[in-house]
Design a protein around this motif. Structure first.
Motif, PDB file in Angstrom:
ATOM      1  N   UNK A 198       0.995   4.609  -2.635  1.00 47.96           N
ATOM      2  CA  UNK A 198       0.822   5.672  -2.635  1.00 47.96           C
ATOM      3  C   UNK A 198       1.897   6.760  -2.870  1.00 47.96           C
ATOM      4  N   UNK A 199       3.176   5.795  -2.874  1.00 41.25           N
ATOM      5  CA  UNK A 199       4.494   6.471  -3.289  1.00 41.25           C
ATOM      6  C   UNK A 199       4.109   6.498  -4.288  1.00 41.25           C
ATOM      7  N   UNK A 207       2.015   9.584  -5.806  1.00 41.29           N
ATOM      8  CA  UNK A 207       2.453  10.446  -5.731  1.00 41.29           C
ATOM      9  C   UNK A 207       3.769  11.059  -6.476  1.00 41.29           C
ATOM     10  N   UNK A 214       0.554  -1.189   0.424  1.00 45.91           N
ATOM     11  CA  UNK A 214       0.305  -0.053  -0.238  1.00 45.91           C
ATOM     12  C   UNK A 214       0.216   1.163   0.357  1.00 45.91           C
ATOM     13  N   UNK A 215       2.032   1.337   1.117  1.00 46.16           N
ATOM     14  CA  UNK A 215       2.664   2.139   1.208  1.00 46.16           C
ATOM     15  C   UNK A 215       3.521   2.349  -0.340  1.00 46.16           C
ATOM     16  N   UNK A 238      -6.624   3.461  -1.952  1.00 49.24           N
ATOM     17  CA  UNK A 238      -5.129   2.095  -1.750  1.00 49.24           C
ATOM     18  C   UNK A 238      -6.029   1.272  -1.024  1.00 49.24           C
TER      19      UNK A 238
END
Lengths: 451, 164
Positions: free
Chosen positions: A377-378, A381, A373-374, A396
């Motif tokens: 997200x990155x 972005x 998930x992290x 997400x």
């Protein structure tokens, strides 16, 4: 068979003996790597008992006959040929020793063979004469064939064309033998009186056929040393043909040389008429030795075959056992001892179920190990910054990603979708018509691919 | 005569051994043919089982690693207060789920209204970089239409801890 047995057993050295009335001409032959060494020896000095001895059956006590049978098969021909030979013989074949030293298949698919035969009584007479001279020959060869093979071996001579006849005239002290061949092949042998020109002409014509063009006369035998006598004989015989005359070297021991050479070498036209009840004990023993060797080889071959089969079976079984052990080890390592009697594909199904359950139980740990998930997200972005995207809503979850936003151009959201694809998602893009500020609303929906 | 009998006997023995060898060869050939197919199936099953073994080992390795990194967990709300001072957050109860074998999964929702999205992302990094870490299990960001960089952010974070 018998000749091979002789040769294999003890015939590297042999003696050829030619009886010339009271005199015997003996030649010693030794087979070596460089060929056969021939040495004339005196009868008394050489220990004939230590080697094989060959004597000749004269044409008057033996017969050669070309035969033809309608079978191409060698084995079938050999079954029929004695009967055909029997018809040609002036006496019952049961009273004879016989061989077929030449056996060949013709272009028409038939078999042409040269039969050689001698009556046992004549063989016994010859053996008795030998015994009286202190000899026990293992081989009773045919004189005509011996003279012919030695003649063409020593002097290959004239071309074997049609109509070319070679006559080997053996002039002994007590007899004369005429061997006639045509087109390079032995035809017949005859005991003759060389001064009987009519008989000689008749024999040559009969053996060579009507188309005799030329005759090569080769003189041999002790009588051939008197060349003038030979020439005068030929004057009366060969008037009607174009003749060439030649003399074999050392004519006196020519026949003994021929017998000795044939004794120690292999090849076509070899024969031994001392067979059956008259067979030499050494030949019989040699044949028995050969038989024993053949049996031993066959036995060893059979044992080796059985051994190989045993090894192959054991190897296959061993491989199967190794496979089973490896399979069982992998199965227990994957799913624990849950298989019972299940094997193969059935065990794989059970293991697959167990490992799937393990996967579910391990999902939190997996998530811990792989912070997807992290990462996503990155990624979103980063892509937003690169493509100047305005992200309005971002959701997400490990299984699904939804991005709503606006881009500066129609294709602005495509790199974001591609980046999500690279993270293991299958993505779709939806776009709307550009807004008054020229931005293009889009939404990207990406779902995790399960491989 | 005796020798003749011996030779005959030996010949028969040799022939019988040969025939046994030949017959056995035919059987072995057939066995090999059948074993080839069987071996192929066994190889295929073994390959599948080894793949499952590798997958199982992978799960076991993940568990082992998580447990090796186990320790005192930071409190997510405390980190949020430090990273996003003044941000309003809805207090939510921490959920616990047993993973078996003496391990628990902790799940906490963090919801921030009108917060700097960049600040929230920094908080996410801080949560992930703790030892033992808090992992993001779900993220939802809603940007405010007329306030660039500001929005509502909801994190669901999880961690694994040994049961006391």
């Amino acid at each position: 068979m018998s000749r091979d047995a002789i040769r294999e057993a003890w015939c590297r050295v042999g003696y050829g003996v030619d009886f010339q009335g009271p005199r015997r001409v003996v030649v010693r032959a030794e087979r070596g790597r460089k060929g056969v060494t021939l040495t004339p020896v005196t009868f008394a000095q050489d220990a004939l008992g230590t080697g094989a001895v060959a004597v000749a059956m004269e044409p008057r006590e033996s017969i050669t006959q070309w035969l033809e049978v309608a079978f191409g098969s060698r084995s079938k021909a050999l079954k029929v040929l004695p009967t055909v030979l029997d018809i040609q013989l002036p006496f019952a074949i049961e009273q004879c020793a016989y061989e077929f030293p030449i056996l060949r298949r013709t272009a028409e698919g038939r078999t042409r063979a040269l039969g050689v035969a001698a009556r046992f009584v004549d063989l016994e007479r010859t053996l008795a004469r030998c015994a009286a001279a202190g000899l026990d020959p293992a081989v009773c060869d045919h004189e005509g064939l011996a003279l012919w093979t030695q003649s063409i071996t020593e002097m290959p001579g004239e071309a074997a064309g049609e109509g070319a006849v070679r006559v080997v005239a053996y002039r002994g002290t007590d007899r004369a033998t005429l061997v006639i061949g045509a087109a390079g092949e032995y035809r017949s042998a005859h005991a003759v009186r060389l001064d009987d020109a009519a008989q000689v002409r008749r024999l040559v014509r009969a053996a060579g056929g009507e188309g005799v063009r030329s005759i090569a006369w080769w003189w041999a035998g002790p009588g051939a040393e008197d060349k003038s006598a030979c020439a005068s004989l030929l004057d009366t015989i060969g008037q009607e043909w174009a003749c060439t005359v030649a003399y074999h070297r050392d004519p006196a021991n020519f026949l003994a040389r021929a017998l000795a050479t044939r004794l120690v070498t292999d090849g076509a036209r070899r024969c031994n008429l001392r067979m059956g009840r008259l067979e030499h004990p050494a030949v019989r023993q040699a044949r028995a030795r050969g038989m024993r060797r053949a049996i031993a080889v066959a036995l060893a071959g059979g044992v080796v075959l059985c051994g190989m089969n045993l090894a192959v079976s054991a190897s296959v079984r061993g491989r199967g056992v190794a496979f089973d052990a490896a399979f069982r080890t992998a199965a227990v390592a994957a799913a624990g001892p849950v298989f019972g009697a299940a094997k193969g594909e059935q065990a794989v199904l059970i293991a697959r179920r167990e490992v799937a359950a393990q996967g579910l139980a391990a999902a939190p740990y997996q998530q811990y190990m792989d912070p997807i998930v992290s990462r996503v997200v990155h990624t979103v972005m980063e892509q937003a910054a690169l493509e100047n995207l305005i992200i309005e809503v971002l959701t997400v979850k490990p299984e699904k990603v939804v991005v709503h936003g606006r881009g500066r151009a129609w294709e602005s959201a495509a790199p974001l979708a591609k980046a999500l694809e690279a993270q293991g998602y299958g993505s779709t893009i939806q776009r709307e018509d550009p807004l008054p500020d020229a931005t293009v609303p889009f939404s990207v929906t990406a779902e995790a691919r399960h491989e | 005569m005796n020798e003749q009998r011996t030779m005959t006997l030996l010949t028969v023995v040799a022939v019988v051994v040969w025939l046994i060898g030949l017959g056995w060869s035919v059987l072995t050939f057939r066995q090999l043919h059948a074993a080839g197919d069987q071996l192929h199936r066994r190889e295929s099953a073994l390959a599948s089982m080894r793949a499952l073994e590798a997958e199982s080992l992978h799960y076991a390795a993940a568990r082992a690693r998580v447990r090796a990194e186990s320790g005192q967990l930071a409190v997510p709300n405390d980190l949020a207060v430090a990273q996003l001072p003044g941000a309003r957050t809805d207090e939510a109860r921490m959920r616990r789920a047993s993973l078996g074998e003496g391990w628990t999964q902790l799940t906490q929702d963090l919801v921030f209204d009108d917060v700097s999205i960049a600040g929230a992302m920094k908080l996410a990094d801080v949560l992930e970089s703790q030892r033992p870490p808090w992992r993001l299990a779900a993220v939802e960001i809603r940007a405010l239409p007329h306030a660039p960089g500001i929005g509502q952010v909801a994190f669901t974070v999880t961690a694994i801890q040994a049961e006391p």
